[in-house]
Motif scaffolding. Structure first.
Motif, mmCIF file in Angstrom:
data_model
loop_
_atom_site.group_PDB
_atom_site.id
_atom_site.type_symbol
_atom_site.label_atom_id
_atom_site.label_comp_id
_atom_site.label_asym_id
_atom_site.label_seq_id
_atom_site.Cartn_x
_atom_site.Cartn_y
_atom_site.Cartn_z
ATOM 1 N N LYS A 105 -20.659 14.478 -38.838
ATOM 2 C CA LYS A 105 -20.667 14.083 -37.435
ATOM 3 C C LYS A 105 -21.074 15.288 -36.594
ATOM 4 O O LYS A 105 -20.754 16.438 -36.929
ATOM 5 N N ASN A 106 -21.773 15.011 -35.500
ATOM 6 C CA ASN A 106 -22.133 16.056 -34.553
ATOM 7 C C ASN A 106 -20.862 16.573 -33.878
ATOM 8 O O ASN A 106 -20.028 15.774 -33.455
ATOM 9 N N PRO A 107 -20.675 17.889 -33.752
ATOM 10 C CA PRO A 107 -19.463 18.380 -33.089
ATOM 11 C C PRO A 107 -19.336 17.909 -31.646
ATOM 12 O O PRO A 107 -18.223 17.836 -31.114
ATOM 13 N N LEU A 108 -20.445 17.562 -31.007
ATOM 14 C CA LEU A 108 -20.375 17.062 -29.641
ATOM 15 C C LEU A 108 -19.791 15.649 -29.582
ATOM 16 O O LEU A 108 -19.530 15.129 -28.494
ATOM 17 N N ALA A 109 -19.557 15.037 -30.751
ATOM 18 C CA ALA A 109 -18.863 13.747 -30.803
ATOM 19 C C ALA A 109 -17.354 13.914 -30.643
ATOM 20 O O ALA A 109 -16.636 12.925 -30.491
ATOM 21 N N LEU A 110 -16.877 15.172 -30.673
ATOM 22 C CA LEU A 110 -15.443 15.423 -30.616
ATOM 23 C C LEU A 110 -14.875 15.060 -29.253
ATOM 24 O O LEU A 110 -15.463 15.370 -28.214
ATOM 25 N N THR A 111 -13.723 14.406 -29.265
ATOM 26 C CA THR A 111 -13.010 14.072 -28.028
ATOM 27 C C THR A 111 -11.556 14.493 -28.179
ATOM 28 O O THR A 111 -11.013 14.525 -29.281
ATOM 29 N N ALA A 112 -10.945 14.841 -27.069
ATOM 30 C CA ALA A 112 -9.611 15.442 -27.098
ATOM 31 C C ALA A 112 -8.546 14.438 -27.514
ATOM 32 O O ALA A 112 -8.626 13.241 -27.213
ATOM 33 N N ASN A 113 -7.541 14.936 -28.197
ATOM 34 C CA ASN A 113 -6.387 14.130 -28.548
ATOM 35 C C ASN A 113 -5.753 13.567 -27.277
ATOM 36 O O ASN A 113 -5.631 14.245 -26.258
ATOM 37 N N GLY A 114 -5.358 12.282 -27.329
ATOM 38 C CA GLY A 114 -4.740 11.644 -26.183
ATOM 39 C C GLY A 114 -5.711 11.086 -25.161
ATOM 40 O O GLY A 114 -5.290 10.604 -24.110
ATOM 41 N N SER A 115 -7.001 11.120 -25.465
ATOM 42 C CA SER A 115 -8.020 10.655 -24.524
ATOM 43 C C SER A 115 -7.977 9.141 -24.349
ATOM 44 O O SER A 115 -7.489 8.397 -25.217
ATOM 45 N N SER A 116 -8.514 8.699 -23.221
ATOM 46 C CA SER A 116 -8.801 7.287 -22.980
ATOM 47 C C SER A 116 -10.315 7.161 -22.898
ATOM 48 O O SER A 116 -10.949 7.783 -22.038
ATOM 49 N N ILE A 117 -10.902 6.394 -23.810
ATOM 50 C CA ILE A 117 -12.355 6.340 -23.918
ATOM 51 C C ILE A 117 -12.840 4.897 -23.860
ATOM 52 O O ILE A 117 -12.117 3.973 -24.252
ATOM 53 N N PRO A 118 -14.069 4.678 -23.388
ATOM 54 C CA PRO A 118 -14.589 3.309 -23.343
ATOM 55 C C PRO A 118 -14.966 2.791 -24.717
ATOM 56 O O PRO A 118 -15.334 3.564 -25.608
ATOM 57 N N TYR A 119 -14.836 1.490 -24.891
ATOM 58 C CA TYR A 119 -15.330 0.836 -26.108
ATOM 59 C C TYR A 119 -16.813 1.179 -26.244
ATOM 60 O O TYR A 119 -17.584 1.052 -25.295
ATOM 61 N N PRO A 120 -17.261 1.636 -27.417
ATOM 62 C CA PRO A 120 -18.618 2.166 -27.537
ATOM 63 C C PRO A 120 -19.694 1.090 -27.496
ATOM 64 O O PRO A 120 -19.447 -0.075 -27.825
ATOM 65 N N PRO A 121 -20.911 1.476 -27.121
ATOM 66 C CA PRO A 121 -22.008 0.511 -27.078
ATOM 67 C C PRO A 121 -22.526 0.172 -28.470
ATOM 68 O O PRO A 121 -22.354 0.927 -29.424
ATOM 69 N N GLY A 122 -23.151 -0.979 -28.600
ATOM 70 C CA GLY A 122 -23.878 -1.331 -29.812
ATOM 71 C C GLY A 122 -23.043 -1.882 -30.942
ATOM 72 O O GLY A 122 -23.556 -2.048 -32.055
ATOM 73 N N THR A 123 -21.759 -2.159 -30.703
ATOM 74 C CA THR A 123 -20.910 -2.643 -31.790
ATOM 75 C C THR A 123 -19.999 -3.753 -31.307
ATOM 76 O O THR A 123 -19.636 -3.823 -30.127
ATOM 77 N N GLU A 124 -19.608 -4.605 -32.247
ATOM 78 C CA GLU A 124 -18.585 -5.618 -32.007
ATOM 79 C C GLU A 124 -17.476 -5.505 -33.045
ATOM 80 O O GLU A 124 -16.667 -6.424 -33.199
ATOM 81 N N ASN A 125 -17.451 -4.377 -33.772
ATOM 82 C CA ASN A 125 -16.462 -4.181 -34.832
ATOM 83 C C ASN A 125 -16.133 -2.687 -34.924
ATOM 84 O O ASN A 125 -16.622 -1.971 -35.793
ATOM 85 N N TYR A 126 -15.313 -2.229 -33.985
ATOM 86 C CA TYR A 126 -15.010 -0.818 -33.776
ATOM 87 C C TYR A 126 -13.717 -0.477 -34.507
ATOM 88 O O TYR A 126 -12.654 -0.985 -34.163
ATOM 89 N N HIS A 127 -13.805 0.394 -35.526
ATOM 90 C CA HIS A 127 -12.688 0.653 -36.426
ATOM 91 C C HIS A 127 -12.099 2.045 -36.239
ATOM 92 O O HIS A 127 -12.806 3.003 -35.916
ATOM 93 N N TYR A 128 -10.796 2.145 -36.520
ATOM 94 C CA TYR A 128 -10.094 3.423 -36.638
ATOM 95 C C TYR A 128 -10.077 3.846 -38.100
ATOM 96 O O TYR A 128 -10.059 3.003 -39.011
ATOM 97 N N GLU A 129 -10.042 5.158 -38.339
ATOM 98 C CA GLU A 129 -9.793 5.716 -39.664
ATOM 99 C C GLU A 129 -8.968 6.982 -39.472
ATOM 100 O O GLU A 129 -9.456 7.976 -38.943
ATOM 101 N N MET A 130 -7.729 6.959 -39.893
ATOM 102 C CA MET A 130 -6.825 8.096 -39.773
ATOM 103 C C MET A 130 -7.090 9.097 -40.893
ATOM 104 O O MET A 130 -7.240 8.700 -42.059
#
Length: 232
Positions: A56-81
């Motif tokens: 992954k590009n390091p610029l994809a990093l987002t801070a812990n505890g963030s509130s982010i928008p549902y991403p574009p281009g997908t209808e099946n957005y998954h978490y992976e811990m």
């Protein structure tokens, strides 16, 4: 004298627990299919001959505890811990017995995934970039120094969505151990401070939608959280 046409973005950085230090993240390596039950739920076999990676590009990093928008281009957005290993010293062509001194610390990570795009690419034998490497797709907590965390063993790794447990496993369930991963990866890259390795996700991955909240953790590390907002 040449002029740059626009300002370069700086590398993102994450805090170190118990200090005022920040750790800049230069590269994000991710290990695929490193829990047997997760590979099974994805309909694939674990490759026990060699680990499998994507970046992954390091610029994809987002801070812990963030509130982010549902991403574009997908209808099946998954978490992976994920359990994340943070490099503190150069490492190249190292044996399994030589890698421990190169570990700076550990953290919790979320590998957020546009699963529908990933599966289309997988079916066509194409790279996973569209499904894996997009804005705000990597979350990382503050780093706990390796000496404070101690030996990797039976620590729990878990994730909840809106308070409901979705993933629950132990670090001992990893197919490829952390020393094995670092040794193997060091034969293909000159690992350096600034490199972090997401070591794979347990079974139980699934979709989230706008309005839901994710929380997760690894025993002994700062917990992770993420809030999903409506799409922009």
């Amino acid at each position: 004298m040449s002029n740059r046409l626009f300002a370069d973005p700086s590398f993102p950085a994450v805090p170190v627990v118990g200090t005022d230090d920040l750790y800049p993240v230069h590269r994000i390596f991710c290990v695929g299919r490193n829990y047997a039950d997760h590979a099974k739920e994805m309909g694939v076999e674990v490759d026990r001959e060699t680990p499998f990676y994507f970046l992954k590009n390091p610029l994809a990093l987002t801070a812990n505890g963030s509130s982010i928008p549902y991403p574009p281009g997908t209808e099946n957005y998954h978490y992976e811990m994920e359990f994340v290993v943070v490099i503190g010293k150069p490492l190249f062509k190292a044996s399994i017995d030589e890698v421990s001194d190169a570990v700076f610390g550990y953290a919790c990570g979320l590998d957020m995934t546009r699963r529908d795009l990933q599966l289309v690419a997988r079916a066509k034998g194409r790279p996973w970039d569209f499904g894996k490497d997009f804005e705000q797709s990597a979350v990382l907590t503050a780093i706990t120094p390796a000496a404070e965390f101690g030996a990797i063993g039976e620590q729990s790794i878990w994730l909840k969505v809106d308070g409901e447990t979705r993933q629950d496993a132990k670090l001992s369930d990893l197919v490829w151990s952390v020393p094995e991963l670092l040794s193997h990866l060091s034969h293909y890259y000159h690992l350096q401070p600034g490199d972090v390795i997401y070591t794979g996700t347990p079974a139980g991955v699934g979709a989230v939608v706008a309005g839901q909240s994710i929380e997760g953790g690894v025993e002994g590390l700062e917990p992770i959280s993420l809030n999903i907002l409506a799409a922009e």
